[in-house]
Design a protein around this motif. Sequence first.
Motif, short mmCIF file in Angstrom:
data_model
loop_
_atom_site.label_atom_id
_atom_site.label_comp_id
_atom_site.label_asym_id
_atom_site.label_seq_id
_atom_site.Cartn_x
_atom_site.Cartn_y
_atom_site.Cartn_z
N LEU A 175 130.11 28.96 75.92
CA LEU A 175 129.56 28.36 77.02
C LEU A 175 128.19 28.00 76.89
O LEU A 175 127.77 26.93 77.71
N ALA A 176 127.54 28.19 75.66
CA ALA A 176 126.11 27.72 75.45
C ALA A 176 126.30 26.21 75.13
O ALA A 176 125.41 25.52 75.74
N LYS A 177 127.24 25.94 74.61
CA LYS A 177 127.55 24.62 74.18
C LYS A 177 127.86 23.54 75.39
O LYS A 177 127.19 22.82 75.54
N ALA A 178 128.55 24.16 76.23
CA ALA A 178 129.05 23.46 77.38
C ALA A 178 127.64 23.38 78.43
O ALA A 178 127.52 22.16 79.09
N GLU A 179 126.97 24.50 78.56
CA GLU A 179 125.66 24.38 79.33
C GLU A 179 124.90 23.38 78.70
O GLU A 179 124.14 22.69 79.65
N ALA A 180 124.56 23.22 77.39
CA ALA A 180 123.77 22.39 77.07
C ALA A 180 124.36 20.93 77.09
O ALA A 180 123.48 20.08 77.32
N LYS A 181 125.47 20.65 77.11
CA LYS A 181 126.13 19.41 77.31
C LYS A 181 126.01 18.92 78.89
O LYS A 181 125.45 17.98 79.05
N LEU A 182 125.98 19.95 79.72
CA LEU A 182 125.81 19.67 81.15
C LEU A 182 124.21 19.17 81.44
O LEU A 182 124.07 18.31 82.12
#
Length: 59
Positions: free
Chosen positions: A50-57
């Motif tokens: 989730l942290a990786k996806a949030e950083a990507k967005l």
Amino acid sequence: MFERANQKSSSQGRSVKLPGKSARHSDAKPVEIARELRAKSALGKREAQLAKAEAKLSG
């Protein structure tokens, strides 16, 4: 008079048993051990995704 020890008297540290590993002696603090266990758990892996996806967005 009584004296107090500021550290453990043994030089081996504490015995730590992590899942999938044999018991070993470690000087790691309990908080560090708990963080390692959390990171390797299913919940910890999901939080990392989730942290990786949030950083990507966020860019």
